[in-house]
Design an enzyme around this catalytic site. Structure first.
Site, PDB file in Angstrom:
ATOM      1  N   GLU A 137       0.815  -1.209   0.000  1.00 27.51           N
ATOM      2  CA  GLU A 137       0.000   0.000   0.000  1.00 27.51           C
ATOM      3  C   GLU A 137       0.854   1.267   0.000  1.00 27.51           C
ATOM      4  O   GLU A 137       0.564   2.221  -0.725  1.00 27.51           O
ATOM      5  CB  GLU A 137      -0.951  -0.001   1.212  1.00 27.51           C
ATOM      6  CG  GLU A 137      -1.955  -1.134   1.226  1.00 27.51           C
ATOM      7  CD  GLU A 137      -2.820  -1.183  -0.027  1.00 27.51           C
ATOM      8  OE1 GLU A 137      -2.998  -0.133  -0.674  1.00 27.51           O
ATOM      9  OE2 GLU A 137      -3.304  -2.273  -0.355  1.00 27.51           O
ATOM     10  N   HIS A 140       2.098   2.167  -3.452  1.00 23.53           N
ATOM     11  CA  HIS A 140       1.183   2.895  -4.333  1.00 23.53           C
ATOM     12  C   HIS A 140       1.424   4.399  -4.214  1.00 23.53           C
ATOM     13  O   HIS A 140       1.444   5.127  -5.214  1.00 23.53           O
ATOM     14  CB  HIS A 140      -0.267   2.581  -3.975  1.00 23.53           C
ATOM     15  CG  HIS A 140      -0.786   1.309  -4.560  1.00 23.53           C
ATOM     16  ND1 HIS A 140      -0.694   1.012  -5.903  1.00 23.53           N
ATOM     17  CD2 HIS A 140      -1.426   0.251  -3.983  1.00 23.53           C
ATOM     18  CE1 HIS A 140      -1.243  -0.173  -6.131  1.00 23.53           C
ATOM     19  NE2 HIS A 140      -1.688  -0.656  -4.989  1.00 23.53           N
TER      20      HIS A 140
END
Length: 274
Positions: A137, A140
């Site tokens: 995550e 990203h």
């Protein structure tokens, strides 16, 4: 026609000069929307989300999310500093929150605002599993995927306007057919593969970050095997071509191939695994 040509030329000029090289991917990426606009909006949306959902704080799970998240962030800073990108994260405002939800998910907004849903913890099981999720995550945000998707969305809207202009004098049925075809082609031939490539990039970067942070990258495969079993049990996995994510089998195979590279990168920082 001349006016349209000038407009198109101006847009192409803007696209060419709106690309920025990302240190983590090494690619020139589309940046039609600047971070000066994206980050304040992302921070505001994150704050609003936290007020509308039950944030878990003070528990061992909440502390683990913050601990592992901080280690991943520190690993990213180490890598950037070692590769000549000091200050790259100066606009980021890191925050890690555990939210009470049965949903098996986690996400990171542009600028480092992270949420982990409690529903994913039975699958992460330990710090290494959580590092797999948070590494992915965080990656990203580091790869500016949110900015790229917004830019791609703008281009898709531009193309839609072009199709509408091209069939403007046709019948309503012809217009509908043209727009439906354009939507299908750009979605399945462009936006979804574009999104899947982002997921693969985040897997690759995240694997390296978790290794630099001291977590054995082999545990990423173990985590995704558990995720795959959970998805199979719930029947939630869509066909890969119709998904924003690679299939679990594709993801696991790719991660296995990337493990030696992640370990080699971690070794540069004095982190080795048996």
């Amino acid at each position: 026609m001349k006016y349209k040509s000038l407009v198109i030329s101006a847009l192409l000029f803007g696209i060419v000069f709106s690309c920025a090289k990302n240190p983590f991917t090494g690619k020139n990426t589309l940046a039609l929307v600047p971070n000066s606009e994206i980050l304040p909006s992302a921070f505001q949306q994150y704050g609003q989300f936290l007020t509308e959902n039950k944030v878990i704080s003070g528990t061992s799970d909440a502390k683990r999310v913050e601990l592992v998240g901080t280690k991943i962030k520190d690993a990213a800073e180490k890598w950037l500093n070692a590769n000549g990108y000091q200050g790259y994260l100066k606009e980021y405002q890191w925050e890690y929150k555990l939210v009470n939800s049965k949903e098996v998910n986690a996400w990171c907004m542009p600028g480092g605002k992270i949420v982990v849903y409690s529903g994913i913890l039975p699958i992460t099981k330990d710090e290494a599993g959580l590092a797999t999720v948070l590494g992915h995550e965080v990656s990203h945000a580091l790869a500016n995927h949110g900015q790229q998707r917004m830019s791609a969305g703008l281009l898709q809207q531009l193309g839609s306007a072009g199709v509408q202009a091209a069939v403007g004098t046709k019948t309503a049925q012809t217009q509908q057919i043209a727009m439906t075809a354009y939507g299908a082609v750009t979605q399945y031939g462009g936006m979804l593969p574009f999104s899947r490539s982002h997921e693969s990039e985040a897997d690759k970067i995240g694997l390296t970050l978790m290794a630099i942070a001291g977590y054995n990258p082999e545990q990423a495969v173990v985590f995704w095997e558990r995720m795959s079993a959970n998805a199979a049990a719930s029947g939630q996995a869509p066909p890969e071509f119709a998904s924003t994510h690679p299939s679990d089998a594709t993801r696991i195979a790719d991660l296995k191939a990337l493990i030696p590279q992640a370990k080699a990168e971690a070794a540069k920082f004095g982190v080795t695994f048996k």
